[in-house]
Design an enzyme around this catalytic site. Sequence first.
Site, PDB file in Angstrom:
ATOM      1  CG  ASP A  10      16.199  -5.361  -1.268  1.00  0.00           C
ATOM      2  OD1 ASP A  10      17.296  -5.004  -1.745  1.00  0.00           O
ATOM      3  OD2 ASP A  10      15.378  -4.548  -0.805  1.00  0.00           O
ATOM      4  CD  GLU A 160      11.103  -0.902   2.649  1.00  0.00           C
ATOM      5  OE1 GLU A 160      10.193  -1.438   3.299  1.00  0.00           O
ATOM      6  OE2 GLU A 160      11.692  -1.461   1.702  1.00  0.00           O
ATOM      7  CB  CYS A 194      19.637   1.854  -3.244  1.00  0.00           C
ATOM      8  SG  CYS A 194      18.429   1.203  -2.066  1.00  0.00           S
ATOM      9  CG  HIS A 196      14.411   0.497  -1.464  1.00  0.00           C
ATOM     10  ND1 HIS A 196      15.332  -0.455  -1.110  1.00  0.00           N
ATOM     11  CD2 HIS A 196      13.347   0.310  -0.639  1.00  0.00           C
ATOM     12  CE1 HIS A 196      14.854  -1.186  -0.112  1.00  0.00           C
ATOM     13  NE2 HIS A 196      13.652  -0.747   0.184  1.00  0.00           N
TER      14      HIS A 196
END
Length: 210
Positions: A10, A160, A194, A196
């Site tokens: 990823d 992140e 996604c 995330h």
Amino acid sequence: MKRTPIGVFDSGYGGLTVLKALEKALPEFDFLYLGDNARTPYGTRSFDVVYEYTLQAVKYLFSQNCPLVIIACNTASAKALRNIQQLDLPKIAPENRVLGVIRPSVEKVAEITKNGQVGVLGTVGTVTSDSYPIELEKWSNGRVKSTVQEACPMWVPIVENNEIETEGAEFFIKKNIQNILRKNKNLDTLVLGCTHYPLLNKIIQKYVPK
């Protein structure tokens, strides 16, 4: 006999959501995870750059004795997977396999939608590739009637940078969900396009209809 792990790749932390599901579904296998945090996010990068980075990751995982690599990144699946499967694998490792996450997601969406009105929340790269609308039309057996998309460029940086529990995160998530619901008020299924995004699910649930 030496065990051969399944490689999972990823653009950062997001693929850990896929890894967790894989470990639960396939407890008899070992896994090797590679997250490219140094160059995240991928969503705003060009097709050529995402392809280059993804191919580097695949080659590395092959070198670590992984005969199967799962590209857990939707952007990389959209921008790089097909080229790697069709152009690179026959030359570098014809016996190995590389799979992505878009096709399985599409097949699940076709199962669960009741009215065929689907929305996709994704990175800029995934949305501009039109991979989800194309694959939904191709593989849903006519169950998906309409697909609208919304690019969410701030969502990956929120994860992140560990900003999930902030007012800024709430602002951007609310804004993007309101945008996609304005595009089609009859949506019954939303794709978190996604890896995330499941980490933001608690906030997402606050702003979607029950």
